[in-house]
Design a protein around this motif. Sequence first.
Motif, PDB file in Angstrom:
ATOM      1  N   GLU A  87      -7.179   1.997   3.183  1.00  0.00           N
ATOM      2  CA  GLU A  87      -6.847   2.748   4.661  1.00  0.00           C
ATOM      3  C   GLU A  87      -8.281   3.662   4.646  1.00  0.00           C
ATOM      4  O   GLU A  87      -9.376   4.347   5.897  1.00  0.00           O
ATOM      5  CB  GLU A  87      -5.393   4.145   4.692  1.00  0.00           C
ATOM      6  N   PHE A 126       0.052   4.336   0.642  1.00  0.00           N
ATOM      7  CA  PHE A 126      -0.103   5.346   1.552  1.00  0.00           C
ATOM      8  C   PHE A 126       1.337   4.942   2.926  1.00  0.00           C
ATOM      9  O   PHE A 126       1.686   5.633   3.549  1.00  0.00           O
ATOM     10  CB  PHE A 126      -1.305   5.527   2.798  1.00  0.00           C
ATOM     11  N   SER A 157      -6.663   1.952  -1.689  1.00  0.00           N
ATOM     12  CA  SER A 157      -7.686   2.978  -0.708  1.00  0.00           C
ATOM     13  C   SER A 157      -8.276   2.322   0.303  1.00  0.00           C
ATOM     14  O   SER A 157      -9.187   2.973   0.660  1.00  0.00           O
ATOM     15  CB  SER A 157      -8.291   3.065  -2.119  1.00  0.00           C
ATOM     16  N   ASP A 211       1.050  -1.440   0.173  1.00  0.00           N
ATOM     17  CA  ASP A 211       0.358   0.321  -0.328  1.00  0.00           C
ATOM     18  C   ASP A 211       0.923   0.981  -0.265  1.00  0.00           C
ATOM     19  O   ASP A 211       1.423   1.668   1.144  1.00  0.00           O
ATOM     20  CB  ASP A 211      -1.101  -0.470   1.360  1.00  0.00           C
ATOM     21  N   SER A 271       4.666   6.121   2.002  1.00  0.00           N
ATOM     22  CA  SER A 271       4.989   7.305   2.276  1.00  0.00           C
ATOM     23  C   SER A 271       4.926   7.161   3.216  1.00  0.00           C
ATOM     24  O   SER A 271       6.054   8.236   4.088  1.00  0.00           O
ATOM     25  CB  SER A 271       3.462   7.354   1.226  1.00  0.00           C
ATOM     26  N   LYS A 272       4.538   6.551   4.460  1.00  0.00           N
ATOM     27  CA  LYS A 272       4.497   7.108   5.963  1.00  0.00           C
ATOM     28  C   LYS A 272       5.861   6.577   6.284  1.00  0.00           C
ATOM     29  O   LYS A 272       6.458   7.652   7.465  1.00  0.00           O
ATOM     30  CB  LYS A 272       2.984   6.346   6.977  1.00  0.00           C
TER      31      LYS A 272
END
Length: 469
Positions: free
Chosen positions: A369, A289, A367, A287, A292-293
């Motif tokens: 999250e 997301f 998507s 994922d 990136s974290k």
Amino acid sequence: MNTIIHEITRKITEETKKNLENVLYGTDKVSEYIENTQCMLNEIGVKLVKNLFDICEESILLSKERKKEWHIERKNMEKTYITIFGDVRYERTYYKNKKTGEYKYLSDDFLGIEVHERMDMMLQSQLVENAIDVSYSKSGKNTVPNQEFSDQTVMNTIRKLDEIENSIVEKTAPKKKAKNKSEVKILYVEADEDHVAMQDGTNKQVKLVYVHEGLKSEGRNRNALINPVYFTGLYNNKSEQLWLEVADYIYKYYDTEKIEKVYLSGDGAGWIKEGLNWIDKSIYVLDRFHLSKYIRQATAHMPYTTSVMWNYLNQGEKEWTNDLFEVILDCTKIKTKREVVIEARRYIMNNWEGIRNQYNPDYIGCSAEGHVSHILSDRLSSRPMGWSRTGADQMARLRVHRKNGGKVYDLMKLKKQAEAKESRIKKLDKRVVKKKLNVSTNETLDNLEILNIGKRSIISEFLKSIRGA
């Protein structure tokens, strides 16, 4: 029947005229008109339900078939039945079976009202539907005007549903037909979890998995999933059963021979990667997301390295990415920050293949999250509360059931039908045992001429169905 129809007609005429005059010549506005109309319809609803009870009670009371088999034990037994219209107060008769000695309110039994049941199933389902979005307390206060139900009542209503299977939506709101399996080349499976606070102070993972066929445009800058189906539950931290349900769904509704690949997206958790063992032709994708974290966490104190790391990742340069982590660590002196960088490097290196699969031209992103936030977190973890294991699992499944197009009322109908079937089987077992023991029986309704020849009434058919129960 004509009496109640005339009474209702008169009431509608008078009340409607009065409500119109209050708007046209008084101070009422449309909101007051709607409110008054709703009150009128509720009153009519109560009268109609009461009339139904009275008709059934009178029919059974006067039935010749009933008199042969059931003796009147007590008359005019009052009961209040709570409906979506309001409280319905009625009287019924308590009977005793002359042959078996069983006691029963025959009119309640005919109408499907259980012995201690005080609330109609439609009202129960509305309480649960509301509790899917708001607290038990708010649901109890807002479901029916001028009627308040306790938190405990709402919770008990939900508990009666027991465990809600993800597959139950196939019975209550089927989206596809298994006979006509969908043919797609690529299928997408996305997974994530919500961390829910328990009453004992611990946290549990409520897992969410959904299957879809890609994206479709729904207006400017807005996309929607194609034919999504959702799965959720606590699963006692074991994911095998969840993935078995997902794999079974794919096999049942898709022509698996036509599927070329299944993209499985998630945050790298072990339970998500377990899906690779259950879903044929699956390819894992990390994922973006969560990627990136971790990049932000690793480079926050050296922001000029963020774009460099993204550049290496975009080019697929694993060694250069690892070397960059070494440089960042050399420049990081604070122990706690070094631990964050080391964790980020371990996460990215362990998920390198999943990161590279993000760049496949037919991959459309993940998507998960946002779906977890909208479907689970909004009710389960965004407010300061502690859940029981059963409560969290039921609420998650109810929210997913609704997301899949299911209705609580249909769940309750299926539950009641299953209980009625089980009750009939138990009665049949008793009859079989009695027959084997050669227990003598008195005259039964089978011998009554009215039930075997000529016209049969609904009441007589009902009485026949409960003979010797």
